[in-house]
Design a protein around this motif. Structure first.
Motif, mmCIF file in Angstrom:
data_model
loop_
_atom_site.group_PDB
_atom_site.id
_atom_site.type_symbol
_atom_site.label_atom_id
_atom_site.label_comp_id
_atom_site.label_asym_id
_atom_site.label_seq_id
_atom_site.Cartn_x
_atom_site.Cartn_y
_atom_site.Cartn_z
ATOM 1 N N SER A 1 8.847 18.566 -0.140
ATOM 2 C CA SER A 1 8.268 18.229 1.155
ATOM 3 C C SER A 1 8.859 16.902 1.645
ATOM 4 C CB SER A 1 6.747 18.115 1.032
ATOM 5 O OG SER A 1 6.412 17.104 0.102
ATOM 6 N N ILE A 2 8.626 16.605 2.909
ATOM 7 C CA ILE A 2 9.134 15.364 3.499
ATOM 8 C C ILE A 2 8.148 14.242 3.212
ATOM 9 C CG2 ILE A 2 9.754 14.198 5.644
ATOM 10 C CD1 ILE A 2 10.545 16.897 6.783
ATOM 11 N N SER A 3 8.608 13.187 2.566
ATOM 12 C CA SER A 3 7.741 12.041 2.297
ATOM 13 C C SER A 3 7.600 11.192 3.555
ATOM 14 C CB SER A 3 8.315 11.199 1.159
ATOM 15 O OG SER A 3 9.513 10.565 1.576
ATOM 16 N N LEU A 4 6.583 10.352 3.551
ATOM 17 C CA LEU A 4 6.342 9.489 4.705
ATOM 18 C C LEU A 4 7.526 8.564 4.959
ATOM 19 C CD1 LEU A 4 4.345 8.668 6.887
ATOM 20 C CD2 LEU A 4 3.241 7.136 5.255
ATOM 21 N N SER A 5 8.143 8.078 3.878
ATOM 22 C CA SER A 5 9.273 7.159 4.034
ATOM 23 C C SER A 5 10.501 7.868 4.616
ATOM 24 C CB SER A 5 9.624 6.525 2.683
ATOM 25 O OG SER A 5 9.966 7.518 1.732
ATOM 26 N N CYS B 1 -6.048 10.755 -5.877
ATOM 27 C CA CYS B 1 -5.519 10.530 -7.222
ATOM 28 C C CYS B 1 -4.426 9.474 -7.246
ATOM 29 C CB CYS B 1 -5.012 11.840 -7.826
ATOM 30 S SG CYS B 1 -3.557 12.505 -7.007
ATOM 31 N N ARG B 2 -3.899 9.107 -6.088
ATOM 32 C CA ARG B 2 -2.863 8.080 -6.030
ATOM 33 C C ARG B 2 -3.431 6.699 -5.714
ATOM 34 N NH1 ARG B 2 1.737 11.844 -3.073
ATOM 35 N NH2 ARG B 2 2.533 12.755 -4.992
ATOM 36 N N LEU B 3 -4.752 6.620 -5.572
ATOM 37 C CA LEU B 3 -5.374 5.303 -5.408
ATOM 38 C C LEU B 3 -5.323 4.559 -6.732
ATOM 39 C CD1 LEU B 3 -8.580 6.219 -3.355
ATOM 40 C CD2 LEU B 3 -6.804 4.631 -2.593
ATOM 41 N N PRO B 4 -4.740 3.363 -6.775
ATOM 42 C CA PRO B 4 -4.756 2.584 -8.017
ATOM 43 C C PRO B 4 -6.147 1.995 -8.239
ATOM 44 C CG PRO B 4 -3.777 1.289 -6.272
ATOM 45 C CD PRO B 4 -4.065 2.652 -5.682
ATOM 46 N N PRO B 5 -6.420 1.408 -9.412
ATOM 47 C CA PRO B 5 -7.710 0.738 -9.619
ATOM 48 C C PRO B 5 -7.983 -0.275 -8.507
ATOM 49 C CG PRO B 5 -6.507 0.899 -11.677
ATOM 50 C CD PRO B 5 -5.576 1.377 -10.608
ATOM 51 N N SER B 6 -9.258 -0.425 -8.161
ATOM 52 C CA SER B 6 -9.637 -1.231 -6.996
ATOM 53 C C SER B 6 -9.106 -2.659 -7.055
ATOM 54 C CB SER B 6 -11.162 -1.244 -6.856
ATOM 55 O OG SER B 6 -11.631 0.051 -6.569
ATOM 56 N N HIS B 7 -9.016 -3.227 -8.267
ATOM 57 C CA HIS B 7 -8.546 -4.610 -8.358
ATOM 58 C C HIS B 7 -7.045 -4.734 -8.089
ATOM 59 C CE1 HIS B 7 -7.684 -3.127 -12.469
ATOM 60 N NE2 HIS B 7 -6.716 -4.032 -12.475
ATOM 61 N N GLN B 8 -6.340 -3.579 -8.008
ATOM 62 C CA GLN B 8 -4.904 -3.604 -7.730
ATOM 63 C C GLN B 8 -4.572 -3.254 -6.278
ATOM 64 O OE1 GLN B 8 -2.799 -1.108 -10.522
ATOM 65 N NE2 GLN B 8 -3.787 -2.035 -12.307
ATOM 66 N N LEU B 9 -5.611 -2.996 -5.476
ATOM 67 C CA LEU B 9 -5.369 -2.578 -4.099
ATOM 68 C C LEU B 9 -6.364 -3.247 -3.161
ATOM 69 C CD1 LEU B 9 -3.828 -0.601 -2.165
ATOM 70 C CD2 LEU B 9 -5.712 1.009 -2.543
ATOM 71 N N ASN B 10 -5.839 -3.849 -2.113
ATOM 72 C CA ASN B 10 -6.677 -4.438 -1.078
ATOM 73 C C ASN B 10 -7.102 -3.316 -0.127
ATOM 74 O OD1 ASN B 10 -7.615 -5.634 1.335
ATOM 75 N ND2 ASN B 10 -6.405 -7.487 0.967
ATOM 76 N N HIS B 11 -8.371 -2.930 -0.195
ATOM 77 C CA HIS B 11 -8.829 -1.790 0.600
ATOM 78 C C HIS B 11 -8.815 -2.083 2.095
ATOM 79 C CE1 HIS B 11 -10.848 0.032 -3.155
ATOM 80 N NE2 HIS B 11 -9.706 0.625 -2.912
ATOM 81 N N ARG B 12 -8.893 -3.348 2.459
ATOM 82 C CA ARG B 12 -8.763 -3.690 3.872
ATOM 83 C C ARG B 12 -7.343 -3.345 4.352
ATOM 84 N NH1 ARG B 12 -11.561 -3.786 8.332
ATOM 85 N NH2 ARG B 12 -9.919 -4.048 9.861
ATOM 86 N N ARG B 13 -6.367 -3.660 3.502
ATOM 87 C CA ARG B 13 -4.977 -3.322 3.824
ATOM 88 C C ARG B 13 -4.785 -1.803 3.869
ATOM 89 N NH1 ARG B 13 -0.730 -6.111 5.524
ATOM 90 N NH2 ARG B 13 0.681 -5.383 3.883
ATOM 91 N N LEU B 14 -5.477 -1.093 2.995
ATOM 92 C CA LEU B 14 -5.405 0.366 3.006
ATOM 93 C C LEU B 14 -5.891 0.916 4.345
ATOM 94 C CD1 LEU B 14 -5.060 3.162 1.679
ATOM 95 C CD2 LEU B 14 -7.375 2.893 0.741
ATOM 96 N N VAL C 1 0.832 -1.205 0.000
ATOM 97 C CA VAL C 1 0.000 0.000 0.000
ATOM 98 C C VAL C 1 0.865 1.253 0.000
ATOM 99 C CG1 VAL C 1 -1.823 1.254 1.197
ATOM 100 C CG2 VAL C 1 -1.798 -1.237 1.278
ATOM 101 N N ALA C 2 1.908 1.252 0.830
ATOM 102 C CA ALA C 2 2.735 2.453 1.022
ATOM 103 C C ALA C 2 3.404 2.900 -0.268
ATOM 104 C CB ALA C 2 3.790 2.188 2.099
ATOM 105 N N ARG C 3 3.719 1.974 -1.161
ATOM 106 C CA ARG C 3 4.458 2.311 -2.378
ATOM 107 C C ARG C 3 3.692 3.265 -3.299
ATOM 108 N NH1 ARG C 3 3.232 -1.186 -6.850
ATOM 109 N NH2 ARG C 3 1.559 -2.668 -6.348
ATOM 110 N N HIS C 4 2.368 3.345 -3.129
ATOM 111 C CA HIS C 4 1.561 4.221 -3.982
ATOM 112 C C HIS C 4 1.601 5.682 -3.529
ATOM 113 C CE1 HIS C 4 -0.117 0.855 -6.204
ATOM 114 N NE2 HIS C 4 -0.439 0.261 -5.061
ATOM 115 N N GLY C 5 2.061 5.937 -2.309
ATOM 116 C CA GLY C 5 2.122 7.317 -1.831
ATOM 117 C C GLY C 5 0.769 7.933 -1.535
ATOM 118 N N ILE C 6 -0.227 7.107 -1.248
ATOM 119 C CA ILE C 6 -1.584 7.600 -0.983
ATOM 120 C C ILE C 6 -1.610 8.444 0.283
ATOM 121 C CG2 ILE C 6 -3.987 6.896 -0.533
ATOM 122 C CD1 ILE C 6 -3.148 4.157 -1.910
ATOM 123 N N ILE C 7 -0.854 8.027 1.295
ATOM 124 C CA ILE C 7 -0.829 8.703 2.588
ATOM 125 C C ILE C 7 0.572 9.266 2.815
ATOM 126 C CG2 ILE C 7 -1.134 8.408 5.080
ATOM 127 C CD1 ILE C 7 -2.907 5.926 4.333
#
Length: 428
Positions: free
Chosen positions: A393-397, A77-90, A53-59
């Motif tokens: 800016s400072i990224s989460l990573s 806008c950084r959410l990938p298509p739903s079939h590529q992301l487990n929303h429970r994991r999000l 999940v983190a690799r997409h930079g959503i948060i």
């Protein structure tokens, strides 16, 4: 009950139709389907427990707002298509991120642009998310900024309004244009996706009927001779009879050392915005500040963090930022020594001021059984106010090495700072 269910289903259908209509309108304006959002430029370590999940930079965590509250950004806008992301994991990742900051006051910024039928979480997911975010997450959330709201957002809000407490509802603020965020946040630290910037330009152009005006801030006025916030350490020293420690720092630290060392959660709480503005104004006009009159130990704590955050160059300097990012690659037993080497290379004035601050924070950590502010907790608060990159800016990573580095400075204060003792150094 069946009537309510039919009404709810009808509302959901209306909600989805509205989202599809917004997508169609946007595609017509842009001349085609929008491009997929880019992934975060500074990606997380593949060993991250939520790397998928983190690799997409959503948060992203983007430092603090103007009043010392942690700033967390969610970009649709950084959410990938739903079939590529487990929303429970999000959802789990969002809680994992917030768990690091919910004990202090924080702000959420939600960039709505880019949410589409193809990538949106279900309304069931939204309902589960709200129910799982119990009081510990909601209590210290001070404001939820919804940027570029649409009819879809308003319909969703109305659906969930019966489930949302009045107190939480008052925390919602709609922001129609990015320029409005400048009034509340350190905009330069904010992680704004390029897609959101372009969308904001289109909205402003449509509103004005012409090309969008620049969102850049006007040129700064020359600082007052008595200015304390937003000017360099050198400027403050020259205008304050050679005082090595800036008056804001010496006065807040002196007060906190006397009154705040045993205050639970010191530096985690925010203070009333207007009071912080008033105190800053007093300092900038060269007028005396009596913290005793406010009867709130969190006010000098916020003022200290705000002073550090508003320095034109971070106390640790821009040069050190890349070295801080490399600290995770240093063997654990050698990290304190590496920190010592880095600090001894700082300009003398920066070193003296930093040593003064770290000595005080070390004192605070010595009372952690009572104040709950361990070196790790203090690092989460102060790290982003001590070092940041020059042009982004400072990224989460990037937060992990910053926080670890700051924790080492506090915990190993005597090792890191003990051998360099400039003649002009000052102790709290």
């Amino acid at each position: 009950m069946q009537g309510f269910s039919r009404c709810f289903t009808s509302t959901l259908q209306s909600c989805y139709r509205e989202l599809q209509k917004e997508e169609e309108d946007e595609e017509q304006q842009s001349g085609g389907a929008p491009s997929l959002p880019p992934s975060s430029t500074a990606g997380p370590d593949p060993a991250h427990p939520y790397y998928d999940v983190a690799r997409h930079g959503i948060i992203q965590v983007s430092g603090d707002d103007n009043y010392g509250r942690k700033l967390i950004v969610f970009s649709s806008c950084r959410l990938p298509p739903s079939h590529q992301l487990n929303h429970r994991r999000l959802l789990e990742y969002l809680k994992y991120t917030l768990d690091q900051y919910v004990e202090m006051d924080y702000i959420l910024v939600y960039f709505h642009h880019g949410l589409r039928s193809s990538n949106k979480p279900s309304l069931k997911w939204l309902r589960e998310a709200y129910s799982e975010f119990d009081r510990k997450y909601k209590k210290n959330l001070k404001t939820l900024y919804v940027v570029h709201p649409t009819n879809f957002i308003r319909i969703v809000w109305n659906i969930f309004k019966p489930l949302i407490s009045h107190k939480f509802g008052k925390k919602l603020t709609y922001v129609n244009y990015l320029a409005e965020l400048r009034e509340h946040l350190n905009y330069e630290q904010l992680s704004v996706p390029a897609d959101v910037l372009r969308h904001d330009e289109k909205l402003r152009a449509a509103q004005k009927g012409g090309p969008p005006p620049s969102v850049k801030t006007p040129p700064p006025r020359p600082p007052l001779p008595t200015q304390q916030f937003g000017v360099s350490l050198q400027y403050i020293r020259e205008k304050n009879r050679g005082a090595v420690i800036p008056p804001v720092m010496s006065e807040t630290v002196a007060y906190l050392k006397q009154k705040g060392l045993r205050t639970e959660g010191i530096f985690r709480r925010s203070a009333r915005v207007q009071i912080i503005k008033d105190v800053q104004k007093l300092y900038n006009l060269g007028k005396p500040v009596d913290f005793e009159q406010y009867e709130d130990v969190h006010i000098p704590a916020v003022i200290l963090k705000t002073f550090l955050r508003e320095l034109p160059e971070p106390l640790l300097t821009f040069r050190v930022y890349s070295q801080v990012q490399e600290i995770l690659g240093v063997e654990s037993s050698l990290r304190a020594t590496r920190c010592k080497q880095m600090m001894e290379s700082l300009p003398e004035h920066n070193f003296i001021v930093l040593k003064f601050l770290m000595c005080f924070l070390h004192m605070v950590s010595q009372e952690s059984i009572i104040n709950k502010m361990s070196p790790s907790n203090l690092a989460c608060v102060f790290g982003v106010n001590l070092v940041w990159p020059r042009h982004s800016s400072i990224s989460l990573s990037a937060l992990t090495p910053i926080n670890m580095f700051t924790e080492l400075l506090i915990e190993h204060f005597h090792t890191v700072f003990g051998s360099r003792c400039p003649a002009a150094q000052v102790t709290p």
